[in-house]
Design a protein around this motif. Structure first.
Motif, PDB file in Angstrom:
ATOM      1  N   LYS A  56     -50.842 -29.435 -35.386  1.00  0.00           N
ATOM      2  CA  LYS A  56     -49.658 -28.595 -35.237  1.00  0.00           C
ATOM      3  C   LYS A  56     -50.013 -27.135 -35.502  1.00  0.00           C
ATOM      4  N   ASP A  57     -50.911 -26.891 -36.470  1.00  0.00           N
ATOM      5  CA  ASP A  57     -51.328 -25.527 -36.766  1.00  0.00           C
ATOM      6  C   ASP A  57     -51.960 -24.872 -35.543  1.00  0.00           C
TER       7      ASP A  57
ATOM      8  N   ASP B 102     -49.362 -23.794 -33.035  1.00  0.00           N
ATOM      9  CA  ASP B 102     -48.678 -22.570 -33.473  1.00  0.00           C
ATOM     10  C   ASP B 102     -49.556 -21.343 -33.242  1.00  0.00           C
TER      11      ASP B 102
ATOM     12  N   GLN C 232     -49.782 -20.717 -29.501  1.00  0.00           N
ATOM     13  CA  GLN C 232     -48.514 -20.178 -29.009  1.00  0.00           C
ATOM     14  C   GLN C 232     -48.418 -18.687 -29.322  1.00  0.00           C
ATOM     15  N   ALA C 233     -48.777 -18.289 -30.526  1.00  0.00           N
ATOM     16  CA  ALA C 233     -48.723 -16.873 -30.906  1.00  0.00           C
ATOM     17  C   ALA C 233     -49.693 -16.040 -30.075  1.00  0.00           C
TER      18      ALA C 233
ATOM     19  N   GLU D  32     -44.133 -21.915 -25.089  1.00  0.00           N
ATOM     20  CA  GLU D  32     -43.390 -22.772 -26.010  1.00  0.00           C
ATOM     21  C   GLU D  32     -44.108 -24.098 -26.180  1.00  0.00           C
ATOM     22  N   ILE D  33     -44.003 -24.662 -27.370  1.00  0.00           N
ATOM     23  CA  ILE D  33     -44.527 -25.994 -27.617  1.00  0.00           C
ATOM     24  C   ILE D  33     -43.542 -26.965 -26.983  1.00  0.00           C
TER      25      ILE D  33
END
Length: 97
Positions: A3-4, A7, A10-11, A44-45
């Motif tokens: 998940k990290d 994120d 995505q950034a 977006e995830i």
């Protein structure tokens, strides 16, 4: 770190997408981690379907996002697979030089 990484990716993509406008959607499928969808100027995830899917493992996407690996070269050497609209994949690749 799964998940990290989503994120972080995505950034990084959101920063690169400033001023862009993808008319079609691109799904980045990171093997055994998850998916990011790019449409317009956002990332977006999401597990939604897209016009084009770019599939690779986490180390390959890490190198692409860091500017250490050109997406076109990654595809030529089989580290990255493309499914769907190839023109959209090329536009995505242009974000990374």
């Amino acid at each position: 770190m799964t998940k990290d990484f989503l994120d972080i990716a995505q950034a990084a993509l959101t920063e690169r997408l400033k001023g862009e406008n993808f008319e079609k959607s691109v799904s980045l499928r990171i093997k055994e981690i998850g998916n990011l969808i790019i449409k317009g100027d956002t990332a977006e995830i999401s597990d939604d379907r897209a016009d084009c899917a770019i599939i690779a493992d986490q180390p390959t996407f890490e190198k692409i996002l860091a500017g250490q690996l050109n997406p076109m070269k990654a595809a030529m050497f089989g580290k990255l697979k493309i499914a769907g609209d190839a023109k959209t994949a090329l536009k995505f690749g242009n974000l990374f030089g």
